[in-house]
Write an enzyme that holds these catalytic residues in place. Structure first.
Site, PDB file in Angstrom:
ATOM      1  N   GLY A 188       0.829  -1.202   0.000  1.00 19.85           N
ATOM      2  CA  GLY A 188       0.000   0.000   0.000  1.00 19.85           C
ATOM      3  C   GLY A 188       0.860   1.246   0.000  1.00 19.85           C
ATOM      4  O   GLY A 188       2.022   1.225  -0.433  1.00 19.85           O
ATOM      5  N   SER A 189       0.299   2.326   0.520  1.00 21.40           N
ATOM      6  CA  SER A 189       0.975   3.617   0.442  1.00 21.40           C
ATOM      7  C   SER A 189       2.059   3.747   1.533  1.00 21.40           C
ATOM      8  O   SER A 189       1.953   3.128   2.590  1.00 21.40           O
ATOM      9  CB  SER A 189      -0.054   4.735   0.624  1.00 21.40           C
ATOM     10  OG  SER A 189      -0.667   4.579   1.887  1.00 21.40           O
ATOM     11  N   PRO A 190       3.054   4.590   1.291  1.00 21.36           N
ATOM     12  CA  PRO A 190       4.065   4.825   2.335  1.00 21.36           C
ATOM     13  C   PRO A 190       3.436   5.366   3.633  1.00 21.36           C
ATOM     14  O   PRO A 190       3.879   5.022   4.728  1.00 21.36           O
ATOM     15  CB  PRO A 190       4.984   5.869   1.692  1.00 21.36           C
ATOM     16  CG  PRO A 190       4.816   5.681   0.217  1.00 21.36           C
ATOM     17  CD  PRO A 190       3.387   5.256   0.022  1.00 21.36           C
ATOM     18  N   ARG A 191       2.368   6.179   3.505  1.00 21.61           N
ATOM     19  CA  ARG A 191       1.727   6.740   4.703  1.00 21.61           C
ATOM     20  C   ARG A 191       1.200   5.617   5.597  1.00 21.61           C
ATOM     21  O   ARG A 191       1.499   5.558   6.798  1.00 21.61           O
ATOM     22  CB  ARG A 191       0.564   7.673   4.300  1.00 21.61           C
ATOM     23  CG  ARG A 191      -0.146   8.314   5.478  1.00 21.61           C
ATOM     24  CD  ARG A 191      -1.369   9.114   5.049  1.00 21.61           C
ATOM     25  NE  ARG A 191      -2.456   8.290   4.560  1.00 21.61           N
ATOM     26  CZ  ARG A 191      -3.322   7.643   5.323  1.00 21.61           C
ATOM     27  NH1 ARG A 191      -3.246   7.733   6.640  1.00 21.61           N
ATOM     28  NH2 ARG A 191      -4.274   6.901   4.799  1.00 21.61           N
ATOM     29  N   VAL A 192       0.451   4.695   5.007  1.00 24.00           N
ATOM     30  CA  VAL A 192      -0.108   3.603   5.818  1.00 24.00           C
ATOM     31  C   VAL A 192       1.003   2.604   6.192  1.00 24.00           C
ATOM     32  O   VAL A 192       0.964   2.012   7.273  1.00 24.00           O
ATOM     33  CB  VAL A 192      -1.301   2.927   5.093  1.00 24.00           C
ATOM     34  CG1 VAL A 192      -1.858   1.796   5.937  1.00 24.00           C
ATOM     35  CG2 VAL A 192      -2.398   3.948   4.791  1.00 24.00           C
ATOM     36  N   GLY A 193       2.008   2.491   5.337  1.00 24.55           N
ATOM     37  CA  GLY A 193       3.143   1.620   5.663  1.00 24.55           C
ATOM     38  C   GLY A 193       3.766   2.009   7.004  1.00 24.55           C
ATOM     39  O   GLY A 193       4.121   1.147   7.811  1.00 24.55           O
ATOM     40  N   GLU A 210       5.583  -3.281   0.923  1.00 26.16           N
ATOM     41  CA  GLU A 210       5.618  -3.067  -0.529  1.00 26.16           C
ATOM     42  C   GLU A 210       4.904  -1.739  -0.771  1.00 26.16           C
ATOM     43  O   GLU A 210       3.666  -1.674  -0.765  1.00 26.16           O
ATOM     44  CB  GLU A 210       4.885  -4.222  -1.246  1.00 26.16           C
ATOM     45  CG  GLU A 210       5.545  -5.580  -1.059  1.00 26.16           C
ATOM     46  CD  GLU A 210       6.808  -5.763  -1.896  1.00 26.16           C
ATOM     47  OE1 GLU A 210       7.013  -4.981  -2.841  1.00 26.16           O
ATOM     48  OE2 GLU A 210       7.581  -6.688  -1.610  1.00 26.16           O
ATOM     49  N   CYS A 244       1.677   0.441  -9.196  1.00 23.53           N
ATOM     50  CA  CYS A 244       2.785   0.937  -8.366  1.00 23.53           C
ATOM     51  C   CYS A 244       4.097   1.046  -9.136  1.00 23.53           C
ATOM     52  O   CYS A 244       4.941   1.869  -8.801  1.00 23.53           O
ATOM     53  CB  CYS A 244       2.963   0.044  -7.145  1.00 23.53           C
ATOM     54  SG  CYS A 244       3.236  -1.667  -7.603  1.00 23.53           S
TER      55      CYS A 244
HETATM   56  P1  NAD Z   1      -3.442   2.309   1.226  1.00 22.33           P
HETATM   57  O1  NAD Z   1      -2.147   2.404   1.922  1.00 22.33           O
HETATM   58  O2  NAD Z   1      -4.414   3.418   1.379  1.00 22.33           O
HETATM   59  O3  NAD Z   1      -4.233   0.998   1.683  1.00 22.33           O
HETATM   60  C1  NAD Z   1      -3.628  -0.289   1.682  1.00 22.33           C
HETATM   61  C2  NAD Z   1      -4.301  -1.171   2.725  1.00 22.33           C
HETATM   62  O4  NAD Z   1      -4.133  -0.579   4.003  1.00 22.33           O
HETATM   63  C3  NAD Z   1      -5.799  -1.365   2.519  1.00 22.33           C
HETATM   64  O5  NAD Z   1      -6.133  -2.716   2.771  1.00 22.33           O
HETATM   65  C4  NAD Z   1      -6.418  -0.449   3.552  1.00 22.33           C
HETATM   66  O6  NAD Z   1      -7.649  -0.921   4.059  1.00 22.33           O
HETATM   67  C5  NAD Z   1      -5.377  -0.440   4.670  1.00 22.33           C
HETATM   68  N1  NAD Z   1      -5.372   0.831   5.418  1.00 22.33           N
HETATM   69  C6  NAD Z   1      -5.679   2.067   4.942  1.00 22.33           C
HETATM   70  N2  NAD Z   1      -5.534   2.993   5.924  1.00 22.33           N
HETATM   71  C7  NAD Z   1      -5.124   2.319   7.014  1.00 22.33           C
HETATM   72  C8  NAD Z   1      -4.814   2.719   8.366  1.00 22.33           C
HETATM   73  N3  NAD Z   1      -4.900   3.994   8.752  1.00 22.33           N
HETATM   74  N4  NAD Z   1      -4.431   1.768   9.238  1.00 22.33           N
HETATM   75  C9  NAD Z   1      -4.321   0.468   8.843  1.00 22.33           C
HETATM   76  N5  NAD Z   1      -4.614   0.049   7.606  1.00 22.33           N
HETATM   77  C10 NAD Z   1      -5.025   0.950   6.714  1.00 22.33           C
HETATM   78  O7  NAD Z   1      -3.091   2.051  -0.309  1.00 22.33           O
HETATM   79  P2  NAD Z   1      -4.080   1.932  -1.549  1.00 22.33           P
HETATM   80  O8  NAD Z   1      -4.683   3.263  -1.837  1.00 22.33           O
HETATM   81  O9  NAD Z   1      -4.983   0.758  -1.358  1.00 22.33           O
HETATM   82  O10 NAD Z   1      -3.032   1.565  -2.696  1.00 22.33           O
HETATM   83  C11 NAD Z   1      -2.274   2.520  -3.373  1.00 22.33           C
HETATM   84  C12 NAD Z   1      -0.861   2.597  -2.837  1.00 22.33           C
HETATM   85  O11 NAD Z   1      -0.292   1.301  -2.791  1.00 22.33           O
HETATM   86  C13 NAD Z   1       0.060   3.382  -3.757  1.00 22.33           C
HETATM   87  O12 NAD Z   1       0.949   4.145  -2.977  1.00 22.33           O
HETATM   88  C14 NAD Z   1       0.823   2.303  -4.509  1.00 22.33           C
HETATM   89  O13 NAD Z   1       2.064   2.700  -5.033  1.00 22.33           O
HETATM   90  C15 NAD Z   1       0.961   1.269  -3.452  1.00 22.33           C
HETATM   91  N6  NAD Z   1       1.152  -0.043  -4.061  1.00 22.33           N
HETATM   92  C16 NAD Z   1       2.364  -0.638  -3.937  1.00 22.33           C
HETATM   93  C17 NAD Z   1       2.567  -1.873  -4.539  1.00 22.33           C
HETATM   94  C18 NAD Z   1       3.865  -2.602  -4.419  1.00 22.33           C
HETATM   95  O14 NAD Z   1       3.892  -3.778  -4.755  1.00 22.33           O
HETATM   96  N7  NAD Z   1       4.944  -1.982  -3.995  1.00 22.33           N
HETATM   97  C19 NAD Z   1       1.543  -2.476  -5.262  1.00 22.33           C
HETATM   98  C20 NAD Z   1       0.331  -1.810  -5.366  1.00 22.33           C
HETATM   99  C21 NAD Z   1       0.136  -0.594  -4.753  1.00 22.33           C
END
Ligand code: NAD
Length: 454
Positions: A188-193, A210, A244
C-alpha cells in the site's frame, strides 16, 4: 468486544497443533487456491470490471494468470524449497551436521491494496501458505466486488482452521493490528506503511512493506520515438495508470520530447481510439477521492495530450503534461493515474542527478539504443527494480525478486523469494555426542599451550 479475537485464537491453535507444517497440507492449500482461480475466473473478471472497469485481457495477464503461475511454481518446487539447506563447516564442526531450516513464522497477516486486488492478495498468500503459515488476509475495502468474492468464495477452497479473510477499512485494520502477528506483509501507500510498521514494532513483528512512490523514466535522444512511445503508453495507461511500478514521469531533452509527443498521441489513439472514454480497454479511477485528486493534478504544467475528465464515470483521459515545474504537486506526490508529466533535462548527468535527489523509487526505467547509456543509469542510481528499454516486463520473471528500497519499501517476494520471505531461516547445528577429549580443549583452565593450538 474484539471482533477478531476468536478467529485469531482458532488460527493460532491450528498452527500450534502443527497442522500447516506437512508438505501435503501445504500442497493441498495451493491446489485449492488454483481451483478457486480456475472455477471462478469469470466471477473474478466481472468483479474486476465492476471495481476498476478492468478489461478481460488486463485481468487475465496481470491478476489471474500471474497468480496461477505462482501457484504452479510453488507446487513444482515445494519439497525442494522446504528441504534443509546444508552449509559449509569449519574444522571444529567437521563431524556435525550444519544446515538452515526454513520454518513457518506462525500467524501471518497480509494487507492488500485495491489496484490489483487479486494479484496483490493471492501472490503473497501463495508464499505464506507454501511456507506453512496460518494466514489472515485483509483485502482493500475500495475494490468492493473483488473483496466480496475473496471473503465469500475463497475460504471454501482453503482449510478454514488455518485461513481467514477479514474485512474493513482503516479503523478495523487498526484494531486488527493491535493483535500480535508473527509476520506482517503489507502492500500500500508509504503513509499507511508507517502506521503498519509502528503497530508491528509494538510486538517486534517483522514486516515486508511493498510501497509506492514516483518511478522515473529516462528517455535518451538516441532512441526510436515510436517504439518508446508504444511501450511508454502501454505501461503508463495499463490499469488506468493505477500501478505501483508504472512510470510516474519522463525525463528527456526538449528535442526528444518534441519527437515523443506525436508518437505518444499516435499510440494512445491506436490503443484506445479517437474517444478513449468509449474504449473497453481503458479503466476507471477507483474512487471519488482519487478522481478529485487526479483532476487537481491536471492543472499542473500544460496539457499536451488528453486532459478530459468526467466525474460521473470517474473517467480521466490518457494525459500527457509538459512544462511542469518540479515544485508542482504532480511532481511531488505519486500520481497513480493516467497522467504522464514530462520534465526536461539537458543531459544524462542532469537526469541522474534529478533521480538521485529524490527518494529511491520502486522501479526505474531507461530507454536508449545505446547500451552504455542504459548501463550508466543502472550503475549510478538505486531503485527496487530496473528495466531497460521497456516497462514492467521484469515483473513477468518469477526468478527476480520484487520489492522496494528506501522509501519504496523493504523486503521482497515472487517465486522462491516469497517462500523465503514467509519462512524463518533457522540456523541449526547438530553436534556429535562423542569426541569429548578433543572438544575439551576449549574448557578452562585456559593455558598458553591451549592458546597456541588456536
Ligand atoms: P493504502 O495504503 O491506502 O491501503 C492499503 C491497505 O491498508 C488497505 O487494505 C487499507 O484498508 C489499509 N489501510 C488504509 N488505511 C489504514 C490505516 N490507517 N491503518 C491500517 N490500515 C489501513 O493504499 P491503496 O490506496 O490501497 O493503494 C495505493 C498505494 O499502494 C500506492 O501508494 C501504490 O504505489 C501502493 N502499491 C504498492 C505496490 C507494491 O507492490 N509496492 C503495489 C500496489 C500498490
Amino acid at each position: 468486544m474484539d471482533p477478531f479475537a476468536d478467529t485469531l485464537r482458532r488460527l493460532r491453535e491450528a498452527f500450534s497443533a502443527g497442522r500447516t507444517r506437512p508438505a501435503e497440507f501445504r500442497a493441498a492449500q495451493l491446489r485449492g487456491l488454483g481451483r478457486f482461480l480456475q472455477e471462478h475466473k469469470q466471477l473474478l473478471q466481472e468483479a474486476l470490471a465492476q471495481d476498476l472497469h478492468k478489461s478481460a485481457f488486463e485481468s487475465e495477464v496481470s491478476e489471474i494468470s500471474i497468480s496461477q503461475s505462482e501457484i504452479n511454481l510453488a507446487l513444482r518446487n515445494l519439497r525442494a524449497w522446504m528441504k534443509d539447506e546444508k552449509v559449509p563447516k569449519n574444522l571444529a564442526t567437521q563431524l556435525d551436521s550444519a544446515f538452515i531450516r526454513k520454518e513457518p513464522f506462525g500467524l501471518v497477516l497480509v494487507i492488500a491494496p485495491w489496484n490489483y486486488p487479486v494479484n496483490l492478495t493471492l501472490v503473497p498468500l501463495v508464499g505464506a501458505l507454501a511456507a506453512g503459515n496460518c494466514v489472515v488476509l485483509k483485502p482493500s475495502e475500495f475494490s468492493r466486488s473483488t473483496e466480496k468474492v475473496l471473503a465469500e468464495v475463497l475460504p471454501r477452497y482453503l482449510d478454514q482452521s488455518c485461513f481467514a479473510v477479514v474485512l474493513g477499512g482503516p479503523q478495523e485494520t487498526g484494531q486488527l493490528l493491535e493483535h500480535k502477528f508473527d509476520y506482517i506483509f503489507f502492500t500500500g501507500s508509504p503513509r499507511v506503511g508507517r502506521i503498519v510498521m509502528s503497530a508491528a514494532a509494538k510486538h517486534l513483528t517483522p514486516v515486508t512493506l511493498e510501497l509506492g512512490g514516483k518511478n522515473p523514466c529516462y528517455v535518451d535522444d538516441n532512441c526510436d520515438p515510436q517504439t518508446v512511445a508504444n511501450r511508454l503508453a502501454w505501461f503508463r495507461y495499463f490499469n488506468t495508470g493505477q500501478t505501483c511500478v508504472a512510470p510516474d514521469y519522463v525525463l528527456c531533452s526538449p528535442d526528444t520530447q518534441e519527437r515523443l509527443l506525436p508518437a505518444l498521441q499516435s499510440a494512445i489513439t491506436r490503443f484506445y481510439g479517437e474517444d478513449p472514454r468509449s474504449s473497453p480497454n481503458l479503466g476507471r479511477i477507483i474512487s471519488d477521492k482519487h478522481f478529485q485528486r487526479l483532476r487537481g493534478l491536471l492543472g499542473c504544467g500544460r496539457v499536451a495530450i488528453g486532459g478530459q475528465s468526467d466525474e460521473s464515470e470517474r473517467y480521466i483521459a490518457p494525459t500527457v503534461l509538459v512544462d511542469v515545474e518540479e515544485t508542482e504537486p504532480v511532481m511531488q506526490e505519486e500520481i497513480f493515474g493516467p497522467i504522464l508529466p514530462f520534465v526536461n533535462v539537458r543531459s544524462l548527468d542532469e537526469a541522474i542527478d534529478f533521480i538521485n535527489r529524490r527518494e529511491k523509487p520502486l522501479a526505474l526505467y531507461a530507454f536508449s539504443n545505446n547500451k552504455q547509456v542504459v548501463k550508466r543509469v543502472l550503475a549510478q542510481t538505486s531503485s527496487g527494480s530496473f528495466c531497460g528499454n521497456d516497462g514492467f516486463m521484469h515483473l513477468t520473471l518469477d526468478s527476480l525478486p520484487f520489492g522496494g528500497v528506501g522509501a519504496s519499501g523493504m523486503g521482497r517476494y515472487h517465486g522462491k523469494f516469497s517462500f523465503d520471505t514467509f519462512s524463518h531461516h533457522r540456523a541449526c547445528l547438530l553436534r556429535c555426542p562423542g569426541m569429548e577429549k578433543i572438544y575439551s580443549i576449549r574448557y578452562p583452565p585456559y593455558s598458553p599451550r591451549k592458546l597456541s593450538l588456536l
